[in-house]
Scaffold this motif. Structure first.
Motif, PDB file in Angstrom:
ATOM      1  N   THR A  61       0.829  -1.195   0.000  1.00 58.45           N
ATOM      2  CA  THR A  61       0.000   0.000   0.000  1.00 58.45           C
ATOM      3  C   THR A  61       0.870   1.255   0.000  1.00 58.45           C
ATOM      4  O   THR A  61       2.059   1.205   0.306  1.00 58.45           O
ATOM      5  CB  THR A  61      -0.946   0.045   1.224  1.00 58.45           C
ATOM      6  OG1 THR A  61      -0.170   0.067   2.426  1.00 58.45           O
ATOM      7  CG2 THR A  61      -1.900  -1.133   1.222  1.00 58.45           C
ATOM      8  N   CYS A  62       0.234   2.360  -0.332  1.00 61.46           N
ATOM      9  CA  CYS A  62       0.913   3.654  -0.381  1.00 61.46           C
ATOM     10  C   CYS A  62       0.806   4.351   0.974  1.00 61.46           C
ATOM     11  O   CYS A  62      -0.160   4.147   1.708  1.00 61.46           O
ATOM     12  CB  CYS A  62       0.251   4.548  -1.425  1.00 61.46           C
ATOM     13  SG  CYS A  62       0.243   3.879  -3.089  1.00 61.46           S
ATOM     14  N   ARG A  82      -4.792  -3.379  -7.158  1.00 66.35           N
ATOM     15  CA  ARG A  82      -6.123  -3.928  -6.873  1.00 66.35           C
ATOM     16  C   ARG A  82      -6.460  -3.636  -5.421  1.00 66.35           C
ATOM     17  O   ARG A  82      -5.699  -3.992  -4.525  1.00 66.35           O
ATOM     18  CB  ARG A  82      -6.145  -5.440  -7.117  1.00 66.35           C
ATOM     19  CG  ARG A  82      -6.085  -5.787  -8.591  1.00 66.35           C
ATOM     20  CD  ARG A  82      -6.142  -7.288  -8.838  1.00 66.35           C
ATOM     21  NE  ARG A  82      -5.827  -7.575 -10.219  1.00 66.35           N
ATOM     22  CZ  ARG A  82      -4.590  -7.715 -10.701  1.00 66.35           C
ATOM     23  NH1 ARG A  82      -3.551  -7.589  -9.902  1.00 66.35           N
ATOM     24  NH2 ARG A  82      -4.395  -7.987 -11.975  1.00 66.35           N
ATOM     25  N   GLY A  83      -7.594  -2.973  -5.230  1.00 59.42           N
ATOM     26  CA  GLY A  83      -8.014  -2.650  -3.872  1.00 59.42           C
ATOM     27  C   GLY A  83      -7.019  -1.754  -3.151  1.00 59.42           C
ATOM     28  O   GLY A  83      -6.837  -1.874  -1.943  1.00 59.42           O
ATOM     29  N   GLY A  84      -6.356  -0.879  -3.900  1.00 59.37           N
ATOM     30  CA  GLY A  84      -5.399   0.037  -3.298  1.00 59.37           C
ATOM     31  C   GLY A  84      -4.073  -0.591  -2.935  1.00 59.37           C
ATOM     32  O   GLY A  84      -3.261  -0.001  -2.227  1.00 59.37           O
ATOM     33  N   ARG A  85      -3.827  -1.799  -3.423  1.00 55.98           N
ATOM     34  CA  ARG A  85      -2.613  -2.543  -3.079  1.00 55.98           C
ATOM     35  C   ARG A  85      -1.925  -3.057  -4.334  1.00 55.98           C
ATOM     36  O   ARG A  85      -2.560  -3.557  -5.241  1.00 55.98           O
ATOM     37  CB  ARG A  85      -3.027  -3.716  -2.189  1.00 55.98           C
ATOM     38  CG  ARG A  85      -1.944  -4.429  -1.469  1.00 55.98           C
ATOM     39  CD  ARG A  85      -2.532  -5.532  -0.593  1.00 55.98           C
ATOM     40  NE  ARG A  85      -3.555  -5.052   0.312  1.00 55.98           N
ATOM     41  CZ  ARG A  85      -3.330  -4.694   1.577  1.00 55.98           C
ATOM     42  NH1 ARG A  85      -2.126  -4.779   2.079  1.00 55.98           N
ATOM     43  NH2 ARG A  85      -4.318  -4.285   2.347  1.00 55.98           N
ATOM     44  N   VAL A  86      -0.609  -2.945  -4.355  1.00 58.24           N
ATOM     45  CA  VAL A  86       0.194  -3.467  -5.466  1.00 58.24           C
ATOM     46  C   VAL A  86       0.611  -4.892  -5.133  1.00 58.24           C
ATOM     47  O   VAL A  86       0.984  -5.194  -3.999  1.00 58.24           O
ATOM     48  CB  VAL A  86       1.447  -2.589  -5.685  1.00 58.24           C
ATOM     49  CG1 VAL A  86       2.381  -3.211  -6.709  1.00 58.24           C
ATOM     50  CG2 VAL A  86       1.044  -1.185  -6.127  1.00 58.24           C
ATOM     51  N   ASP A  87       0.535  -5.775  -6.113  1.00 62.26           N
ATOM     52  CA  ASP A  87       0.980  -7.159  -5.931  1.00 62.26           C
ATOM     53  C   ASP A  87       2.510  -7.186  -5.994  1.00 62.26           C
ATOM     54  O   ASP A  87       3.100  -7.192  -7.070  1.00 62.26           O
ATOM     55  CB  ASP A  87       0.373  -8.044  -7.015  1.00 62.26           C
ATOM     56  CG  ASP A  87       0.770  -9.507  -6.881  1.00 62.26           C
ATOM     57  OD1 ASP A  87       1.584  -9.853  -5.993  1.00 62.26           O
ATOM     58  OD2 ASP A  87       0.262 -10.310  -7.675  1.00 62.26           O
ATOM     59  N   LEU A  88       3.142  -7.190  -4.833  1.00 60.80           N
ATOM     60  CA  LEU A  88       4.603  -7.138  -4.766  1.00 60.80           C
ATOM     61  C   LEU A  88       5.255  -8.362  -5.376  1.00 60.80           C
ATOM     62  O   LEU A  88       6.354  -8.270  -5.927  1.00 60.80           O
ATOM     63  CB  LEU A  88       5.059  -6.954  -3.315  1.00 60.80           C
ATOM     64  CG  LEU A  88       4.659  -5.625  -2.669  1.00 60.80           C
ATOM     65  CD1 LEU A  88       5.015  -5.634  -1.186  1.00 60.80           C
ATOM     66  CD2 LEU A  88       5.313  -4.472  -3.383  1.00 60.80           C
ATOM     67  N   GLU A  89       4.587  -9.505  -5.320  1.00 62.21           N
ATOM     68  CA  GLU A  89       5.178 -10.705  -5.942  1.00 62.21           C
ATOM     69  C   GLU A  89       5.242 -10.563  -7.447  1.00 62.21           C
ATOM     70  O   GLU A  89       6.156 -11.080  -8.089  1.00 62.21           O
ATOM     71  CB  GLU A  89       4.385 -11.956  -5.551  1.00 62.21           C
ATOM     72  CG  GLU A  89       4.656 -12.382  -4.120  1.00 62.21           C
ATOM     73  CD  GLU A  89       4.115 -13.771  -3.832  1.00 62.21           C
ATOM     74  OE1 GLU A  89       3.992 -14.589  -4.776  1.00 62.21           O
ATOM     75  OE2 GLU A  89       3.806 -14.033  -2.669  1.00 62.21           O
ATOM     76  N   ALA A  90       4.283  -9.850  -8.026  1.00 63.14           N
ATOM     77  CA  ALA A  90       4.241  -9.700  -9.487  1.00 63.14           C
ATOM     78  C   ALA A  90       5.220  -8.642  -9.989  1.00 63.14           C
ATOM     79  O   ALA A  90       5.844  -8.841 -11.028  1.00 63.14           O
ATOM     80  CB  ALA A  90       2.815  -9.359  -9.934  1.00 63.14           C
ATOM     81  N   VAL A  91       5.344  -7.521  -9.274  1.00 63.60           N
ATOM     82  CA  VAL A  91       6.133  -6.405  -9.796  1.00 63.60           C
ATOM     83  C   VAL A  91       7.173  -5.895  -8.802  1.00 63.60           C
ATOM     84  O   VAL A  91       7.728  -4.816  -8.977  1.00 63.60           O
ATOM     85  CB  VAL A  91       5.239  -5.234 -10.269  1.00 63.60           C
ATOM     86  CG1 VAL A  91       4.420  -5.638 -11.474  1.00 63.60           C
ATOM     87  CG2 VAL A  91       4.354  -4.721  -9.143  1.00 63.60           C
ATOM     88  N   GLY A  92       7.464  -6.679  -7.768  1.00 60.45           N
ATOM     89  CA  GLY A  92       8.438  -6.251  -6.770  1.00 60.45           C
ATOM     90  C   GLY A  92       9.872  -6.282  -7.285  1.00 60.45           C
ATOM     91  O   GLY A  92      10.219  -7.071  -8.158  1.00 60.45           O
TER      92      GLY A  92
END
Length: 94
Positions: A61-62, A82-92
């Protein structure tokens, strides 16, 4: 390492995050050798010249004071949110 050196190390690390990818305050801190709050302090004090918006909380989250602008900038780079959250596993990073 003095405060200015820490800030520069944080900025150098954040500049290496590729467009469309994100990192966390903790991950940057581990690379630099400081805690996540110190990373946040460096970015809030003078990180405007680097892509500060690519650095998120550990849960993807930001930070609230910059949330709207950060989400806009991330969306412009194609970062999935999605839902104000970045998928860190996908784009970390790293």
């Amino acid at each position: 390492m003095d405060a200015a050196d820490v800030d520069e190390a944080v900025y150098d690390c954040v500049e290496r995050i590729p467009p469309g990818r994100v990192s966390t305050y903790g991950a940057i801190g581990r690379l630099v050798g400081v805690g996540p709050r110190r990373v946040a302090r460096a970015l809030s004090a003078g990180g405007g010249a680097v892509p500060w918006y690519r650095v998120l909380r550990a849960d993807g989250t930001c930070a609230e004071p910059v949330r709207v602008r950060q989400l806009e900038l991330l969306a412009a780079e194609g970062v999935p949110v999605r839902g104000g959250r970045v998928d860190l596993e996908a784009v970390g990073w790293p």
